[in-house]
Design a protein around this motif. Structure first.
Motif, PDB file in Angstrom:
ATOM      1  N   ILE A   1     -18.947   2.455  -6.501  1.00 25.15           N
ATOM      2  CA  ILE A   1     -19.700   3.673  -6.199  1.00 25.15           C
ATOM      3  C   ILE A   1     -18.857   4.613  -5.354  1.00 25.15           C
ATOM      4  CG2 ILE A   1     -21.638   4.592  -4.874  1.00 25.15           C
ATOM      5  CD1 ILE A   1     -23.240   2.135  -5.729  1.00 25.15           C
ATOM      6  N   VAL A   2     -18.298   4.081  -4.279  1.00 28.10           N
ATOM      7  CA  VAL A   2     -17.475   4.890  -3.381  1.00 28.10           C
ATOM      8  C   VAL A   2     -16.246   5.408  -4.113  1.00 28.10           C
ATOM      9  CG1 VAL A   2     -16.004   4.775  -1.339  1.00 28.10           C
ATOM     10  CG2 VAL A   2     -18.276   3.780  -1.278  1.00 28.10           C
ATOM     11  N   SER A   3     -15.686   4.571  -4.976  1.00 27.46           N
ATOM     12  CA  SER A   3     -14.504   4.984  -5.731  1.00 27.46           C
ATOM     13  C   SER A   3     -14.787   6.189  -6.614  1.00 27.46           C
ATOM     14  CB  SER A   3     -14.003   3.824  -6.595  1.00 27.46           C
ATOM     15  OG  SER A   3     -12.970   4.239  -7.451  1.00 27.46           O
ATOM     16  N   GLY A   4     -16.011   6.267  -7.138  1.00 31.45           N
ATOM     17  CA  GLY A   4     -16.327   7.340  -8.078  1.00 31.45           C
ATOM     18  C   GLY A   4     -16.839   8.618  -7.454  1.00 31.45           C
ATOM     19  N   ILE A   5     -17.167   8.602  -6.142  1.00 33.16           N
ATOM     20  CA  ILE A   5     -17.757   9.787  -5.512  1.00 33.16           C
ATOM     21  C   ILE A   5     -16.807  10.986  -5.507  1.00 33.16           C
ATOM     22  CG2 ILE A   5     -18.536  10.724  -3.297  1.00 33.16           C
ATOM     23  CD1 ILE A   5     -20.028   8.126  -2.813  1.00 33.16           C
ATOM     24  N   PRO A   6     -15.528  10.846  -5.079  1.00 33.26           N
ATOM     25  CA  PRO A   6     -14.646  12.031  -5.107  1.00 33.26           C
ATOM     26  C   PRO A   6     -14.523  12.629  -6.500  1.00 33.26           C
ATOM     27  CG  PRO A   6     -13.653  10.271  -3.811  1.00 33.26           C
ATOM     28  CD  PRO A   6     -14.844   9.676  -4.505  1.00 33.26           C
ATOM     29  N   GLY A   7     -14.394  11.764  -7.514  1.00 33.03           N
ATOM     30  CA  GLY A   7     -14.293  12.266  -8.875  1.00 33.03           C
ATOM     31  C   GLY A   7     -15.581  12.941  -9.336  1.00 33.03           C
ATOM     32  N   SER A   8     -16.719  12.408  -8.880  1.00 34.42           N
ATOM     33  CA  SER A   8     -18.005  13.009  -9.259  1.00 34.42           C
ATOM     34  C   SER A   8     -18.164  14.401  -8.662  1.00 34.42           C
ATOM     35  CB  SER A   8     -19.158  12.114  -8.794  1.00 34.42           C
ATOM     36  OG  SER A   8     -19.117  10.856  -9.437  1.00 34.42           O
ATOM     37  N   ILE A   9     -17.716  14.558  -7.407  1.00 34.17           N
ATOM     38  CA  ILE A   9     -17.783  15.876  -6.767  1.00 34.17           C
ATOM     39  C   ILE A   9     -16.917  16.860  -7.529  1.00 34.17           C
ATOM     40  CG2 ILE A   9     -17.209  17.181  -4.688  1.00 34.17           C
ATOM     41  CD1 ILE A   9     -17.920  14.707  -3.059  1.00 34.17           C
ATOM     42  N   LEU A  10     -15.717  16.427  -7.864  1.00 35.08           N
ATOM     43  CA  LEU A  10     -14.812  17.314  -8.604  1.00 35.08           C
ATOM     44  C   LEU A  10     -15.372  17.653  -9.977  1.00 35.08           C
ATOM     45  CD1 LEU A  10     -12.044  18.720  -8.785  1.00 35.08           C
ATOM     46  CD2 LEU A  10     -11.233  16.674  -9.915  1.00 35.08           C
TER      47      LEU A  10
ATOM     48  N   ASP B   1      -9.478   5.466  -4.901  1.00 40.63           N
ATOM     49  CA  ASP B   1      -8.815   4.162  -4.765  1.00 40.63           C
ATOM     50  C   ASP B   1      -8.683   3.756  -3.301  1.00 40.63           C
ATOM     51  OD1 ASP B   1      -8.628   3.998  -7.467  1.00 40.63           O
ATOM     52  OD2 ASP B   1      -6.489   4.485  -7.582  1.00 40.63           O
ATOM     53  N   LEU B   2      -8.317   4.711  -2.453  1.00 43.24           N
ATOM     54  CA  LEU B   2      -8.153   4.403  -1.030  1.00 43.24           C
ATOM     55  C   LEU B   2      -9.484   4.058  -0.369  1.00 43.24           C
ATOM     56  CD1 LEU B   2      -5.545   7.155  -0.034  1.00 43.24           C
ATOM     57  CD2 LEU B   2      -5.124   4.749  -0.562  1.00 43.24           C
ATOM     58  N   LEU B   3     -10.547   4.743  -0.791  1.00 39.81           N
ATOM     59  CA  LEU B   3     -11.871   4.447  -0.226  1.00 39.81           C
ATOM     60  C   LEU B   3     -12.325   3.036  -0.587  1.00 39.81           C
ATOM     61  CD1 LEU B   3     -13.840   7.794  -0.735  1.00 39.81           C
ATOM     62  CD2 LEU B   3     -13.077   6.784   1.422  1.00 39.81           C
ATOM     63  N   MET B   4     -11.933   2.545  -1.766  1.00 39.91           N
ATOM     64  CA  MET B   4     -12.287   1.175  -2.147  1.00 39.91           C
ATOM     65  C   MET B   4     -11.718   0.171  -1.155  1.00 39.91           C
ATOM     66  SD  MET B   4     -12.193   0.646  -6.262  1.00 39.91           S
ATOM     67  CE  MET B   4     -10.420   0.883  -6.375  1.00 39.91           C
ATOM     68  N   THR B   5     -10.490   0.403  -0.706  1.00 43.68           N
ATOM     69  CA  THR B   5      -9.864  -0.536   0.248  1.00 43.68           C
ATOM     70  C   THR B   5     -10.520  -0.455   1.610  1.00 43.68           C
ATOM     71  OG1 THR B   5      -8.177   1.063   0.949  1.00 43.68           O
ATOM     72  CG2 THR B   5      -7.677  -0.285  -0.979  1.00 43.68           C
ATOM     73  N   VAL B   6     -11.103   0.711   1.937  1.00 43.47           N
ATOM     74  CA  VAL B   6     -11.807   0.847   3.217  1.00 43.47           C
ATOM     75  C   VAL B   6     -13.119   0.066   3.174  1.00 43.47           C
ATOM     76  CG1 VAL B   6     -12.942   2.471   4.778  1.00 43.47           C
ATOM     77  CG2 VAL B   6     -10.753   3.076   3.727  1.00 43.47           C
TER      78      VAL B   6
ATOM     79  N   MET C   1       0.824  -1.207   0.000  1.00 39.82           N
ATOM     80  CA  MET C   1       0.000   0.000   0.000  1.00 39.82           C
ATOM     81  C   MET C   1       0.862   1.264   0.000  1.00 39.82           C
ATOM     82  SD  MET C   1      -2.953   1.558   0.135  1.00 39.82           S
ATOM     83  CE  MET C   1      -4.219   0.462   0.737  1.00 39.82           C
ATOM     84  N   LYS C   2       1.887   1.295   0.886  1.00 43.05           N
ATOM     85  CA  LYS C   2       2.735   2.473   0.976  1.00 43.05           C
ATOM     86  C   LYS C   2       3.450   2.727  -0.356  1.00 43.05           C
ATOM     87  CE  LYS C   2       3.625   2.251   5.942  1.00 43.05           C
ATOM     88  NZ  LYS C   2       4.666   2.092   6.993  1.00 43.05           N
ATOM     89  N   ARG C   3       3.942   1.644  -0.941  1.00 46.99           N
ATOM     90  CA  ARG C   3       4.654   1.799  -2.201  1.00 46.99           C
ATOM     91  C   ARG C   3       3.709   2.279  -3.293  1.00 46.99           C
ATOM     92  NH1 ARG C   3       8.646  -2.616  -5.123  1.00 46.99           N
ATOM     93  NH2 ARG C   3       9.029  -1.392  -7.015  1.00 46.99           N
ATOM     94  N   TYR C   4       2.489   1.778  -3.288  1.00 48.92           N
ATOM     95  CA  TYR C   4       1.500   2.208  -4.280  1.00 48.92           C
ATOM     96  C   TYR C   4       1.223   3.693  -4.139  1.00 48.92           C
ATOM     97  CZ  TYR C   4      -3.047   3.059  -6.398  1.00 48.92           C
ATOM     98  OH  TYR C   4      -4.072   3.607  -7.122  1.00 48.92           O
ATOM     99  N   VAL C   5       1.009   4.147  -2.886  1.00 41.80           N
ATOM    100  CA  VAL C   5       0.696   5.559  -2.658  1.00 41.80           C
ATOM    101  C   VAL C   5       1.862   6.441  -3.096  1.00 41.80           C
ATOM    102  CG1 VAL C   5       0.218   7.288  -0.895  1.00 41.80           C
ATOM    103  CG2 VAL C   5      -0.919   5.070  -0.788  1.00 41.80           C
TER     104      VAL C   5
END
Length: 498
Positions: A418-427, A480-485, A1-5
């Motif tokens: 759905i959760v993955s797309g919410i931040p992008g939808s707001i933007l 992406d991070l919200l998907m893992t949550v 995860m750290k390396r991905y981020v």
């Protein structure tokens, strides 16, 4: 995860750099620079004074980073180090001295003359140099040795937490540009900092000579007065925003500064405004628009998938297809007409202003409805694909009803994308609101981008592009991070970080 981020952040920085650099190059090379004076009333008054006009042009070009400019006095001061006998007079002797001086410094400088025969010099700044200066000055870090004022040699230099008379507990500084480096108040986002800020250039000709970031983040409309406690301990009604205190040389202080701030040199302030900032306005209608789009789009997509190929699915698909084919401007005007005619909602933001919640209803509703077709099509397709999955067939074999399968299995799994797309939808709702904000005369970032392009406000165009790019990339990472949550089984990086 750290390396991905870490890898994602590095790629993001490269993307931000490339996008901003390309836009910067396009704006500052392909847009005729004289267009920036179209909406400058001061410039239009100088038609009969060509020398003042030329000086004004070069001063503005220098401020915007097109050229380096020495006016007559500056050129004489520079050349005096080369030959002390030089003056500002337009004589042949001075011309020779100036030409020799210009030749000695080289680097593309050119000597010119005003109509009154006095001299000045300019240098066209290459694009690569302008881009370098933009990024070199992009991040500003405040520290106790930032201020250098020869008229105030005894200026203290420190950073410390203290219970300030004006704002309460805060991280305050002296020798810094800002008085309050970290402070807390009841305004979003509640915790504020001035330690690291962005310098996105200076706005011109609209909001002339105001930093781009300040234009976007400060309030709008008329100023309002509030009870303010000044460092002297006096509390009185004032439009001053005490949190915005920055350094001002004591030699420029006036009697009012002394009365309010005593001997404290941090007397430069901004005002409090009645209306929210551009970024706040865009954020409000963007978030509400996304909520509306998901409230409408998710149930509709689920019902269409549930009754796939039925009359409801067929009718809904036809309606969604029509909405996708309909130009956005037509959708905006239709909803605007219905909302104003049948429900009495304002069809223009300035009618009631920011003080009325109804001013936000139609812009937010339009942003939401414009996003519904995309959500419905995507969600229906996802659910239809999942209906043929092994876990769905197994659930049917166990005797679960279609309603139970949809509620407990399909929708639960669908929550991940759905959760993955919410931040992008707001933007997307915030940055894509240019047309809506323009039609409603809505004072947000989307309208500001259109206005800046029309006014050739190049610094504002580049600044908004930078902000939108950063937010876009950040929203993808957050998604992406919200998907893992939501689903811990999802691994963003496989073995070995790949």
């Amino acid at each position: 995860m750290k390396r991905y981020v870490i890898e994602r952040l590095l790629r993001s920085l490269i993307s931000i750099f490339l996008v901003t650099t390309v836009v910067y190059a396009i704006v500052f090379t392909m847009v005729p620079r004289n267009l920036i004076f179209k909406q400058d009333p001061n410039y239009n008054k100088m038609i009969k004074t060509p020398d003042s006009k030329a000086n004004y042009e070069n001063t503005v070009y220098e401020r915007m980073g097109y050229i380096d400019y020495y006016n007559t006095k500056e050129l004489q001061e520079k050349a005096a180090k080369f030959d002390k006998s030089v003056t500002t007079a337009g004589t042949a002797k001075n011309e020779k001295i100036y030409k020799d001086y210009i030749k000695s410094i080289g680097n593309g400088w050119t000597l010119h003359r005003f109509e009154n025969k006095e001299f000045y010099a300019t240098r066209e700044i290459p694009l690569y140099e302008r881009v370098y200066k933009f990024y070199a000055n992009l991040i500003v870090i405040d520290h106790p040795w930032r201020i250098h004022d020869s008229s105030n040699p005894k200026l203290e230099r420190y950073v410390r937490f203290e219970n300030d008379k004006s704002v309460g507990w805060a991280l305050t500084g002296s020798g810094t540009e800002h008085k309050y480096l970290i402070y807390f108040n009841g305004e979003f986002p509640y915790i504020h900092q001035n330690i690291v800020t962005f310098n996105l250039g200076t706005s011109y000709p609209t909001y002339a000579n105001i930093p781009v970031l300040q234009v976007i983040t400060q309030g709008q409309g008329r100023t309002i007065s509030k009870d303010v406690t000044f460092p002297t301990g006096v509390t009185k009604s004032s439009p001053i925003n005490i949190y915005t205190r920055t350094y001002k040389s004591p030699k420029n202080a006036d009697s009012r500064d002394k009365a309010n701030f005593g001997n404290d040199p941090y007397t430069n302030t901004l005002n409090n405004y009645a209306d929210p900032s551009m970024i706040s306005n865009s954020f409000v209608i963007g978030v509400i628009g996304v909520i509306i789009s998901y409230i409408i789009g998710l149930p509709l997509g689920m019902l269409m998938a549930r009754y796939k190929d039925g009359w409801f699915d067929t009718l809904s698909t036809a309606s969604i297809t029509f909405m996708l084919a309909l130009p956005s401007v037509a959708t905006i005007y239709i909803i605007r007409y219905i909302g104003s005619s049948l429900f009495g909602l304002p069809d223009s933001f300035p009618l009631l202003g920011a003080s009325s919640p109804s001013s936000y209803v139609l812009p937010a509703l339009i942003l939401g409805i414009l996003s519904v077709p995309r959500i419905v099509v995507w969600f229906r397709r996802y659910l239809v694909d999942q209906q043929g999955s092994d876990y769905v067939r197994f659930a049917r074999a166990k005797g679960l009803s279609e309603v139970e399968i949809s509620r407990h299995h399909l929708f639960k799994n669908a929550m991940v994308p759905i959760v993955s797309g919410i931040p992008g939808s707001i933007l997307l709702a915030i940055t894509g609101a240019t047309l809506t904000e323009t039609i409603f005369a809505f004072p947000g970032m989307g309208k500001m981008l259109i206005d800046s392009i029309k006014a050739a406000n190049n610094s504002m165009v580049v600044g908004l592009t930078f902000i939108f790019t950063v937010l876009s990339i950040l929203s993808l990472l957050i998604g992406d991070l919200l998907m893992t949550v939501i689903d811990p089984r999802i691994k963003l990086a496989g073995k070995g970080g790949k």
